[in-house]
Design a protein around this motif. Structure first.
Motif, PDB file in Angstrom:
ATOM      1  N   GLY A 177       0.796  -1.204   0.000  1.00 37.32           N
ATOM      2  CA  GLY A 177       0.000   0.000   0.000  1.00 37.32           C
ATOM      3  C   GLY A 177       0.833   1.260   0.000  1.00 37.32           C
ATOM      4  O   GLY A 177       2.075   1.219   0.067  1.00 37.32           O
ATOM      5  N   PRO A 178       0.206   2.433  -0.064  1.00 33.91           N
ATOM      6  CA  PRO A 178       0.960   3.699  -0.041  1.00 33.91           C
ATOM      7  C   PRO A 178       1.739   3.914   1.248  1.00 33.91           C
ATOM      8  O   PRO A 178       2.754   4.622   1.260  1.00 33.91           O
ATOM      9  N   ASP A 179       1.293   3.309   2.349  1.00 33.24           N
ATOM     10  CA  ASP A 179       1.992   3.462   3.620  1.00 33.24           C
ATOM     11  C   ASP A 179       3.112   2.462   3.812  1.00 33.24           C
ATOM     12  O   ASP A 179       3.740   2.426   4.875  1.00 33.24           O
ATOM     13  N   GLY A 180       3.366   1.623   2.794  1.00 38.41           N
ATOM     14  CA  GLY A 180       4.446   0.649   2.883  1.00 38.41           C
ATOM     15  C   GLY A 180       4.059  -0.678   3.491  1.00 38.41           C
ATOM     16  O   GLY A 180       4.893  -1.599   3.549  1.00 38.41           O
ATOM     17  N   ARG A 181       2.827  -0.812   3.956  1.00 38.59           N
ATOM     18  CA  ARG A 181       2.385  -2.071   4.531  1.00 38.59           C
ATOM     19  C   ARG A 181       1.883  -3.012   3.445  1.00 38.59           C
ATOM     20  O   ARG A 181       1.421  -2.584   2.382  1.00 38.59           O
TER      21      ARG A 181
ATOM     22  N   LYS B  11      -7.918 -10.101   2.019  1.00 38.18           N
ATOM     23  CA  LYS B  11      -9.295  -9.755   1.717  1.00 38.18           C
ATOM     24  C   LYS B  11      -9.327  -8.605   0.727  1.00 38.18           C
ATOM     25  O   LYS B  11      -8.648  -7.589   0.913  1.00 38.18           O
ATOM     26  N   GLY B  12     -10.165  -8.754  -0.282  1.00 33.87           N
ATOM     27  CA  GLY B  12     -10.158  -7.778  -1.356  1.00 33.87           C
ATOM     28  C   GLY B  12     -10.613  -6.401  -0.937  1.00 33.87           C
ATOM     29  O   GLY B  12      -9.994  -5.386  -1.301  1.00 33.87           O
ATOM     30  N   TRP B  13     -11.694  -6.305  -0.164  1.00 35.48           N
ATOM     31  CA  TRP B  13     -12.210  -4.983   0.198  1.00 35.48           C
ATOM     32  C   TRP B  13     -11.251  -4.236   1.112  1.00 35.48           C
ATOM     33  O   TRP B  13     -11.130  -2.998   1.034  1.00 35.48           O
ATOM     34  N   MET B  14     -10.516  -4.969   1.950  1.00 36.37           N
ATOM     35  CA  MET B  14      -9.528  -4.313   2.804  1.00 36.37           C
ATOM     36  C   MET B  14      -8.342  -3.822   1.989  1.00 36.37           C
ATOM     37  O   MET B  14      -7.784  -2.743   2.266  1.00 36.37           O
ATOM     38  N   ALA B  15      -7.952  -4.590   0.966  1.00 29.74           N
ATOM     39  CA  ALA B  15      -6.836  -4.167   0.117  1.00 29.74           C
ATOM     40  C   ALA B  15      -7.184  -2.900  -0.661  1.00 29.74           C
ATOM     41  O   ALA B  15      -6.363  -1.977  -0.783  1.00 29.74           O
ATOM     42  N   LEU B  16      -8.402  -2.828  -1.190  1.00 32.77           N
ATOM     43  CA  LEU B  16      -8.797  -1.629  -1.936  1.00 32.77           C
ATOM     44  C   LEU B  16      -8.888  -0.420  -1.018  1.00 32.77           C
ATOM     45  O   LEU B  16      -8.535   0.705  -1.424  1.00 32.77           O
ATOM     46  N   ARG B  17      -9.356  -0.587   0.192  1.00 30.27           N
ATOM     47  CA  ARG B  17      -9.430   0.545   1.110  1.00 30.27           C
ATOM     48  C   ARG B  17      -8.048   1.000   1.558  1.00 30.27           C
ATOM     49  O   ARG B  17      -7.833   2.197   1.784  1.00 30.27           O
ATOM     50  N   ARG B  18      -7.107   0.073   1.673  1.00 28.24           N
ATOM     51  CA  ARG B  18      -5.749   0.490   2.014  1.00 28.24           C
ATOM     52  C   ARG B  18      -5.102   1.245   0.863  1.00 28.24           C
ATOM     53  O   ARG B  18      -4.281   2.151   1.083  1.00 28.24           O
ATOM     54  N   LEU B  19      -5.470   0.905  -0.360  1.00 28.11           N
ATOM     55  CA  LEU B  19      -4.976   1.656  -1.518  1.00 28.11           C
ATOM     56  C   LEU B  19      -5.695   2.981  -1.710  1.00 28.11           C
ATOM     57  O   LEU B  19      -5.270   3.798  -2.545  1.00 28.11           O
ATOM     58  N   GLY B  20      -6.791   3.189  -0.997  1.00 29.87           N
ATOM     59  CA  GLY B  20      -7.536   4.426  -1.139  1.00 29.87           C
ATOM     60  C   GLY B  20      -8.521   4.418  -2.286  1.00 29.87           C
ATOM     61  O   GLY B  20      -8.935   5.497  -2.746  1.00 29.87           O
ATOM     62  N   TRP B  21      -8.921   3.240  -2.736  1.00 27.91           N
ATOM     63  CA  TRP B  21      -9.858   3.137  -3.851  1.00 27.91           C
ATOM     64  C   TRP B  21     -11.274   2.989  -3.290  1.00 27.91           C
ATOM     65  O   TRP B  21     -11.788   1.892  -3.117  1.00 27.91           O
ATOM     66  N   GLY B  22     -11.890   4.088  -3.001  1.00 34.36           N
ATOM     67  CA  GLY B  22     -13.228   4.056  -2.460  1.00 34.36           C
ATOM     68  C   GLY B  22     -14.277   4.210  -3.550  1.00 34.36           C
ATOM     69  O   GLY B  22     -13.989   4.538  -4.704  1.00 34.36           O
ATOM     70  N   VAL B  23     -15.501   3.959  -3.182  1.00 34.03           N
ATOM     71  CA  VAL B  23     -16.623   4.084  -4.087  1.00 34.03           C
ATOM     72  C   VAL B  23     -17.827   4.528  -3.266  1.00 34.03           C
ATOM     73  O   VAL B  23     -17.984   4.130  -2.107  1.00 34.03           O
ATOM     74  N   GLY B  24     -18.649   5.392  -3.846  1.00 35.57           N
ATOM     75  CA  GLY B  24     -19.815   5.895  -3.154  1.00 35.57           C
ATOM     76  C   GLY B  24     -21.079   5.666  -3.939  1.00 35.57           C
ATOM     77  O   GLY B  24     -21.056   5.512  -5.170  1.00 35.57           O
ATOM     78  N   PRO B  25     -22.217   5.625  -3.258  1.00 35.14           N
ATOM     79  CA  PRO B  25     -23.482   5.407  -3.958  1.00 35.14           C
ATOM     80  C   PRO B  25     -23.878   6.647  -4.746  1.00 35.14           C
ATOM     81  O   PRO B  25     -23.358   7.749  -4.528  1.00 35.14           O
ATOM     82  N   PRO B  26     -24.833   6.531  -5.659  1.00 28.61           N
ATOM     83  CA  PRO B  26     -25.322   7.706  -6.397  1.00 28.61           C
ATOM     84  C   PRO B  26     -25.990   8.702  -5.459  1.00 28.61           C
ATOM     85  O   PRO B  26     -26.352   8.396  -4.314  1.00 28.61           O
ATOM     86  N   SER B  27     -26.171   9.888  -5.949  1.00 28.42           N
ATOM     87  CA  SER B  27     -26.780  10.940  -5.146  1.00 28.42           C
ATOM     88  C   SER B  27     -28.236  10.592  -4.841  1.00 28.42           C
ATOM     89  O   SER B  27     -29.000  10.198  -5.723  1.00 28.42           O
ATOM     90  N   GLY B  28     -28.591  10.727  -3.583  1.00 30.63           N
ATOM     91  CA  GLY B  28     -29.947  10.444  -3.154  1.00 30.63           C
ATOM     92  C   GLY B  28     -30.212   9.005  -2.788  1.00 30.63           C
ATOM     93  O   GLY B  28     -31.357   8.657  -2.462  1.00 30.63           O
ATOM     94  N   VAL B  29     -29.215   8.137  -2.848  1.00 33.78           N
ATOM     95  CA  VAL B  29     -29.364   6.714  -2.527  1.00 33.78           C
ATOM     96  C   VAL B  29     -28.599   6.432  -1.241  1.00 33.78           C
ATOM     97  O   VAL B  29     -27.408   6.776  -1.126  1.00 33.78           O
ATOM     98  N   HIS B  30     -29.263   5.813  -0.292  1.00 32.47           N
ATOM     99  CA  HIS B  30     -28.648   5.476   0.989  1.00 32.47           C
ATOM    100  C   HIS B  30     -28.213   4.009   0.974  1.00 32.47           C
ATOM    101  O   HIS B  30     -29.027   3.105   0.763  1.00 32.47           O
ATOM    102  N   VAL B  31     -26.922   3.784   1.184  1.00 36.12           N
ATOM    103  CA  VAL B  31     -26.345   2.433   1.218  1.00 36.12           C
ATOM    104  C   VAL B  31     -25.429   2.370   2.432  1.00 36.12           C
ATOM    105  O   VAL B  31     -24.586   3.265   2.638  1.00 36.12           O
ATOM    106  N   CYS B  32     -25.560   1.336   3.222  1.00 34.08           N
ATOM    107  CA  CYS B  32     -24.714   1.194   4.406  1.00 34.08           C
ATOM    108  C   CYS B  32     -23.309   0.778   4.004  1.00 34.08           C
ATOM    109  O   CYS B  32     -23.042   0.369   2.874  1.00 34.08           O
ATOM    110  N   ASP B  33     -22.402   0.886   4.962  1.00 33.86           N
ATOM    111  CA  ASP B  33     -20.998   0.582   4.679  1.00 33.86           C
ATOM    112  C   ASP B  33     -20.788  -0.893   4.353  1.00 33.86           C
ATOM    113  O   ASP B  33     -19.875  -1.230   3.590  1.00 33.86           O
TER     114      ASP B  33
END
Length: 667
Positions: free
Chosen positions: A65-69, A74-96
């Motif tokens: 990752g960017p911090d050297g670790r 787990k795939g979702w943890m690897a993407l979050r450590r790389l800073g690759w986030g994704v958000g829902p469309p505007s007006g749509v509520h989705v839990c984490d």
């Protein structure tokens, strides 16, 4: 002890709203699950498309990752450590937790793309002068750059892909992103990335479980009030034993039904890679999908009992060939209609009719592909169950099969290997590995080159086998029968190949290598040795000992009858067809003494729980009592009406142990 992971397909037919207590019908449940899968699919597709470039793929392939670790597994943890986030469309509520599922699905697709990227880079770096025939030096250079476990079929397919790009653009692709579009994302929810805030799974009995999951009440939920807990009762299939540990499933909607792919883990014993003395070898055939033999290793030589067994699926193979030919015909017609539609405009009067016909052909093509997939799956599991049953009945601890990476279809289209390339070989091997692991039986692949060419009795250096269509037509061109001019061996070609495969496995088991990630065991070194056909010496029966003591014939010839006719021929009793006689005849079942007691294929389910996936044991009936073990035809209970298999004979274990008689050589 270790664990074996498998997946059981389940279906949710209804649900219960936890807050209101009302029953949710199947149609409404399928709609709400489709809304959830649609949200995760759109989020994952957006993330994959945004990261489909060479720089981001390099960052993921580096594993840091960017911090050297180091990146987590787990795939979702690897993407979050790389800073690759994704958000829902505007007006749509989705839990984490829903975002986690989308990131996990995107990470799996990107990591699969890294494997294809490595193959393409290695092929481009070692591009041969002639792509149809690489030299030994070119193959060595390519294998050096490729990762472990890459088959020749993968190399051939990627070479064709690169060649098509080269012919079209007159340049090699700089990266996989130029060669392929972003991968498509399936409409499913990988709940393995979630926790109790999105789902809970509880086993209620040996045959049922309960899945509690949050589902949206509308297509575009605007707040948390648009989400509700639903309880889905699940009926577990018989293949899930009571001691299995259930894992988080994957939920999808297929043809209006809520499908739940439920993983589970069961404890299994450890199968060692070496130290085997009794094993089974299986060879791939044309009409016979599998041909095997059993043998033991004694004093540095391999001894076989001279008893072959085969799984003949000629009828099923013929049906598969017919379905494939029909599929190719439909695909050709579909492409023809697409070319016609490309040449006309929507304003043309013929456009609507051609578009309707193209859609109908597309639907029929998908149905035909589904039939072929289902038939291939059923055939693979039936053949694998039969092979494992034969191994268990013989008392063997290892199964040796040919390495599929060395079986390539060369030459004309109608050759043996070309026809066998579509006969679910890979699926059969995977099914054999899965079923054999439950009984602590090792599965090892051996090199296939030369197994059908040389004699298993007199060795590789003595002579080359001659092949013909039959033992009395050795001078004609054929492949089914094998004959050795040096030692006079005359047997089925697949049987001789199975004996050589068995000898290579037992004699070369010290060279067995186990893959670190997949656990696949392979023998790359070829160790040749002769196979002696022998069988244990049978003990004399009481009648035979009496005949030897009294010096009389064990089977005396009956005295000649006086054929002079001195009385009228008695009338034979006629068979009545009344209802009372038929009912009375059911109580007196006919027994057959010509066939010994034996177990048919597939075997009955084990006492430890679970069900064999290839069928059930025969039930007692009018013509099939338990006490006879009679098999009315050779393909009884193999799972198919047109598949014939050698029955599993419950004989003594192969091999000469302490106190047993020495084997007798069989001609």
């Amino acid at each position: 002890m270790s664990e074996l992971t498998a997946t059981a397909p389940c279906t949710a037919l209804a649900a219960l709203a936890e807050k209101t207590g009302e029953a949710v019908p199947h149609a409404v449940l399928a709609q709400r699950v489709a809304w959830l899968t649609g949200l995760t699919r759109d989020l994952a597709a957006c993330l994959v498309a945004a990261r489909w470039n060479a720089a981001d793929l390099d960052a993921l392939a580096s594993g840091v990752g960017p911090d050297g670790r180091e990146l987590p597994s787990k795939g979702w943890m690897a993407l979050r450590r790389l800073g690759w986030g994704v958000g829902p469309p505007s007006g749509v509520h989705v839990c984490d937790r829903v975002l986690r599922c989308a990131q996990e699905q995107a990470a799996r697709l990107l990591r699969l793309a890294l494997h294809r990227r490595c193959l393409v880079a290695a092929i481009v770096a070692t591009w041969p002068q002639d792509t149809g025939a690489r030299t030994d030096a070119e193959w060595q250079a390519l294998r050096t750059l490729l990762p472990d476990g890459v088959t020749a079929a993968d190399i051939r397919n990627r070479t064709r892909q690169v060649r098509a790009h080269l012919d079209e653009h007159d340049a090699f692709p700089a990266d996989l992103t130029e060669l392929e579009e972003p991968p498509k994302v399936a409409a499913q929810v990988v709940l393995a990335a979630a926790d109790r805030q999105l789902l809970t799974l509880q086993r209620t009995s040996d045959h049922s479980a309960r899945l509690r999951v949050r589902l949206p009440l509308v297509e575009s939920p605007a707040s948390g009030r648009d989400w509700a807990w639903h309880v889905l009762p699940i009926a577990l299939p018989p293949t899930v034993p009571p001691e299995a540990t259930l894992c988080a499933p994957t939920v999808r909607v297929t043809k209006g039904r809520v499908r739940i792919d439920l993983p589970f883990k069961i404890p299994i014993g450890f199968a060692p890679a070496t130290g085997h003395t009794v094993g089974c070898g299986f060879d791939w055939g044309l009409n016979t999908v599998l041909t095997g033999t059993v043998g033991c290793l004694a004093d540095g030589r391999v001894i076989s009992d001279g008893r072959p067994f085969a799984y003949d699926a000629s009828g099923v193979s013929a049906k598969l060939h017919r379905l494939r030919a029909e599929r190719e015909h439909l695909a050709a017609k579909h492409q023809h209609l697409e070319r016609l539609l490309a040449d006309i405009t929507p304003a043309d009067s013929r456009y609507a009719a051609l578009r309707t016909a193209r859609q109908a052909l597309g639907v029929e093509h998908e149905r035909l592909c589904a039939r072929i997939r289902n038939l291939n799956k059923a055939l693979a599991w039936s053949a694998a169950r039969w092979a494992v049953d034969q191994t268990m009945a013989a008392g063997a601890t290892v199964i040796y099969v040919e390495d599929l990476a060395t079986l390539e279809a060369r030459g004309r289209r109608g050759s043996v290997n070309a026809r066998l390339s579509g006969q679910v070989r890979g699926r059969i091997v995977e099914a054999i590995r899965h079923l054999a692991a439950k009984h602590a039986i090792a599965v090892v692949t051996v090199p296939a080159r030369g197994t059908s060419r040389y004699c298993p009795r007199c060795g590789q250096g003595a002579s080359v086998l001659t092949h013909g269509p039959a033992p009395d037509r050795l001078g004609e061109r054929g492949w089914r029968w094998a004959y050795c001019p040096a030692c006079g061996l005359s047997c089925d070609r697949d049987w001789a190949a199975a004996e050589r495969i068995l000898a290579r496995g037992l004699l070369g088991q010290k060279a067995t290598r186990t893959h670190r990630s997949t656990g696949v065991r392979t023998i790359h070194a070829v160790v040749e040795g002769n196979v002696a056909r022998a069988r244990p010496r049978r003990k004399f029966t009481r009648a035979a000992r009496r005949a030897r003591r009294t010096r009389t014939d064990l089977h005396p010839r009956p005295a000649a009858r006086d054929r002079a006719k001195r009385r009228p021929t008695p009338k034979r009793p006629t068979r009545t067809t009344s209802a009372n006689s038929r009912n009375n005849s059911r109580d007196n079942l006919m027994t057959f003494s010509r066939v010994p007691d034996r177990r048919t294929v597939p075997a009955p389910p084990p006492a430890s729980g679970g069900q064999r996936p290839a069928g059930h044991a025969p039930k007692p009936g009018r013509h099939q009592p338990y006490r006879t073990g009679h098999v009315r035809n050779s393909h009884h209970r193999t799972g198919f009406h047109h598949a014939k298999a050698t029955p599993v004979l419950m004989l003594n274990e192969h091999g000469g142990g302490p106190g047993q008689a020495t084997p007798v050589r069989v001609a």
